[in-house]
Design an enzyme around this catalytic site. Structure first.
Site, PDB file in Angstrom:
ATOM      1  N   ASP A 232     -53.232  42.740 -47.896  1.00 35.84           N
ATOM      2  CA  ASP A 232     -51.921  43.393 -48.033  1.00 35.84           C
ATOM      3  C   ASP A 232     -51.633  44.357 -46.878  1.00 35.84           C
ATOM      4  O   ASP A 232     -50.528  44.890 -46.776  1.00 35.84           O
ATOM      5  CB  ASP A 232     -51.868  44.228 -49.331  1.00 35.84           C
ATOM      6  CG  ASP A 232     -51.587  43.364 -50.553  1.00 35.84           C
ATOM      7  OD1 ASP A 232     -51.214  42.189 -50.369  1.00 35.84           O
ATOM      8  OD2 ASP A 232     -51.740  43.877 -51.674  1.00 35.84           O
TER       9      ASP A 232
ATOM     10  N   LYS B 255     -46.034  49.445 -52.656  1.00 32.23           N
ATOM     11  CA  LYS B 255     -45.278  48.175 -52.636  1.00 32.23           C
ATOM     12  C   LYS B 255     -45.139  47.679 -54.069  1.00 32.23           C
ATOM     13  O   LYS B 255     -45.966  48.007 -54.938  1.00 32.23           O
ATOM     14  CB  LYS B 255     -45.964  47.119 -51.767  1.00 32.23           C
ATOM     15  CG  LYS B 255     -47.316  46.580 -52.272  1.00 32.23           C
ATOM     16  CD  LYS B 255     -47.235  45.364 -53.163  1.00 32.23           C
ATOM     17  CE  LYS B 255     -48.540  45.177 -53.920  1.00 32.23           C
ATOM     18  NZ  LYS B 255     -48.841  44.167 -54.771  1.00 32.23           N
TER      19      LYS B 255
HETATM   20  P1  ATP Z   1     -53.553  45.970 -54.725  1.00 30.54           P
HETATM   21  O1  ATP Z   1     -52.155  46.062 -55.262  1.00 30.54           O
HETATM   22  O2  ATP Z   1     -53.622  45.845 -53.215  1.00 30.54           O
HETATM   23  O3  ATP Z   1     -54.435  44.998 -55.462  1.00 30.54           O
HETATM   24  P2  ATP Z   1     -54.225  48.225 -56.264  1.00 30.54           P
HETATM   25  O4  ATP Z   1     -52.983  49.040 -56.354  1.00 30.54           O
HETATM   26  O5  ATP Z   1     -54.486  47.321 -57.438  1.00 30.54           O
HETATM   27  O6  ATP Z   1     -54.213  47.403 -54.948  1.00 30.54           O
HETATM   28  P3  ATP Z   1     -55.750  50.431 -55.240  1.00 30.54           P
HETATM   29  O7  ATP Z   1     -54.976  51.588 -55.729  1.00 30.54           O
HETATM   30  O8  ATP Z   1     -55.668  50.097 -53.810  1.00 30.54           O
HETATM   31  O9  ATP Z   1     -55.478  49.139 -56.125  1.00 30.54           O
HETATM   32  O10 ATP Z   1     -57.277  50.706 -55.662  1.00 30.54           O
HETATM   33  C1  ATP Z   1     -58.210  49.672 -55.785  1.00 30.54           C
HETATM   34  C2  ATP Z   1     -59.612  50.231 -55.562  1.00 30.54           C
HETATM   35  O11 ATP Z   1     -59.706  50.707 -54.233  1.00 30.54           O
HETATM   36  C3  ATP Z   1     -59.991  51.381 -56.467  1.00 30.54           C
HETATM   37  O12 ATP Z   1     -61.223  51.080 -57.048  1.00 30.54           O
HETATM   38  C4  ATP Z   1     -60.128  52.593 -55.542  1.00 30.54           C
HETATM   39  O13 ATP Z   1     -61.235  53.377 -55.903  1.00 30.54           O
HETATM   40  C5  ATP Z   1     -60.364  51.972 -54.166  1.00 30.54           C
HETATM   41  N1  ATP Z   1     -59.746  52.690 -53.045  1.00 30.54           N
HETATM   42  C6  ATP Z   1     -60.170  52.659 -51.788  1.00 30.54           C
HETATM   43  N2  ATP Z   1     -59.403  53.399 -50.987  1.00 30.54           N
HETATM   44  C7  ATP Z   1     -58.434  53.924 -51.737  1.00 30.54           C
HETATM   45  C8  ATP Z   1     -57.322  54.767 -51.457  1.00 30.54           C
HETATM   46  N3  ATP Z   1     -57.082  55.254 -50.234  1.00 30.54           N
HETATM   47  N4  ATP Z   1     -56.504  55.079 -52.466  1.00 30.54           N
HETATM   48  C9  ATP Z   1     -56.738  54.579 -53.702  1.00 30.54           C
HETATM   49  N5  ATP Z   1     -57.786  53.795 -54.024  1.00 30.54           N
HETATM   50  C10 ATP Z   1     -58.628  53.465 -53.051  1.00 30.54           C
END
Ligand code: ATP
Length: 282
Positions: A135, A9
């Site tokens: 989210d 997203k």
């Molecule tokens: P958001 O935009 O919802 O804040 P994000 O893009 O900043 O998310 P993610 O890529 O979801 O962040 O990763 C955040 C944390 O979640 C990382 O520390 C990662 O290790 C952990 N994590 C847990 N499950 C997953 C997954 N399926 N894929 C990627 N990271 C994951």
């Protein structure tokens, strides 16, 4: 075997209205999906275990993985006895502001709904999903929506006008809770939620580009100047609009033409470890 696609997203807008009694910020944000996808497969096991398989060593495979958590929740809630192997082919940059973990969790809920032939409505999966992340309800539907509350109150919007998206993630880590802690709500900052909603309704690409805005951008940008540099670089090199997604550090730029997108890509490729040219999905 069941397959699910989990799109990333982006925030077209992100506003924070006030801090709630439960410690969360009341948000108002317009989110849409892009065709930068993780691909998940689900296979029933002979035992009752949940096994997550991801190639990238920095992504957890235990119950810290949101897909694992989603599977655990589905198993408990629907009293599922048989285990599942979840394989995640990860393309979405991690800890980037692109909801990579949440979209994997959402895809897991949709996938297990089919694998176990539960036939539960998506609304019900959203109610469950909110327990593991704000989210996740948005990610269960994908599409384009104005999200309020903690992010779980969803009003669907039209598909945005078609556009190329150059997504650039600099090599730096950002903690969302830290950014929210540093946010000073007394400082005014204009987020164009209404203009963005109108642009989507009218299919007005120019207005959409002008309305991109994120209240967290100056906060993350203050901490990491690269974020604002990438944004400026995108705008100088032909992006019609550019903004940080979520709490960052990913910045994306919109273009109407592919050639323009290539130009923006070349301009930021040197300073970011992950750059992709994709399309808006909505
Ligand atoms: P958001 O935009 O919802 O804040 P994000 O893009 O900043 O998310 P993610 O890529 O979801 O962040 O990763 C955040 C944390 O979640 C990382 O520390 C990662 O290790 C952990 N994590 C847990 N499950 C997953 C997954 N399926 N894929 C990627 N990271 C994951």
């Amino acid at each position: 075997m069941i397959y699910e696609t989990a799109p990333a997203k982006i925030n077209l807008t992100l506003d924070t209205l006030f801090k709630r009694d439960d410690g969360f910020h009341e948000v108002e944000m317009i989110m849409t999906t892009i065709d930068l996808n993780d691909r998940l497969t689900f296979e029933l096991r002979k035992d009752n275990k949940i096994v997550v398989d991801v190639e990238q060593s920095y992504v957890p495979t235990d119950n810290k993985n949101l897909a694992y958590k989603a599977a655990e929740l589905m198993k408990q809630n629907y009293h599922l006895k048989q285990g599942v192997t979840i394989t995640i082919d990860k393309n979405i940059p991690v800890s980037a502001g692109l909801a990579g973990g949440s979209t994997d969790a959402a895809a897991t809920m949709r996938g297990l709904n089919r694998l176990y032939k539960l036939n539960r409505p998506l609304d019900e999966l959203c109610e469950l999903g909110i327990q593991i992340g704000t989210d996740i309800p948005f990610c269960i539907y994908g599409k384009t929506a104005l999200c309020k509350g903690k992010g779980e109150i969803i009003e669907f919007l039209n598909k945005p006008p078609s556009a190329w998206v150059v997504v650039a993630k600099p090599d730096l880590g950002i903690s969302s809770p830290d950014i929210f802690k540093r946010l000073d709500l007394s400082q005014s900052f204009k987020v164009n939620t209404y203009d963005c909603e109108k642009a989507i309704k009218l299919g007005d690409y120019e207005q959409l580009c002008q309305s991109l805005s994120n209240r967290l951008e100056p906060v993350s940008g203050n901490l990491h100047a690269e974020i604002l540099k990438i944004k400026a670089n995108m705008l100088e090199n032909g992006a019609d609009g550019a903004v940080m997604s979520g709490s960052g550090p990913t910045v994306y730029g919109l273009t109407k033409k592919e050639r323009q997108a290539r130009h923006v890509y070349n301009a930021v490729n040197g300073c970011c470890n992950e750059v992709h040219i994709v399309r808006l999905l909505g």
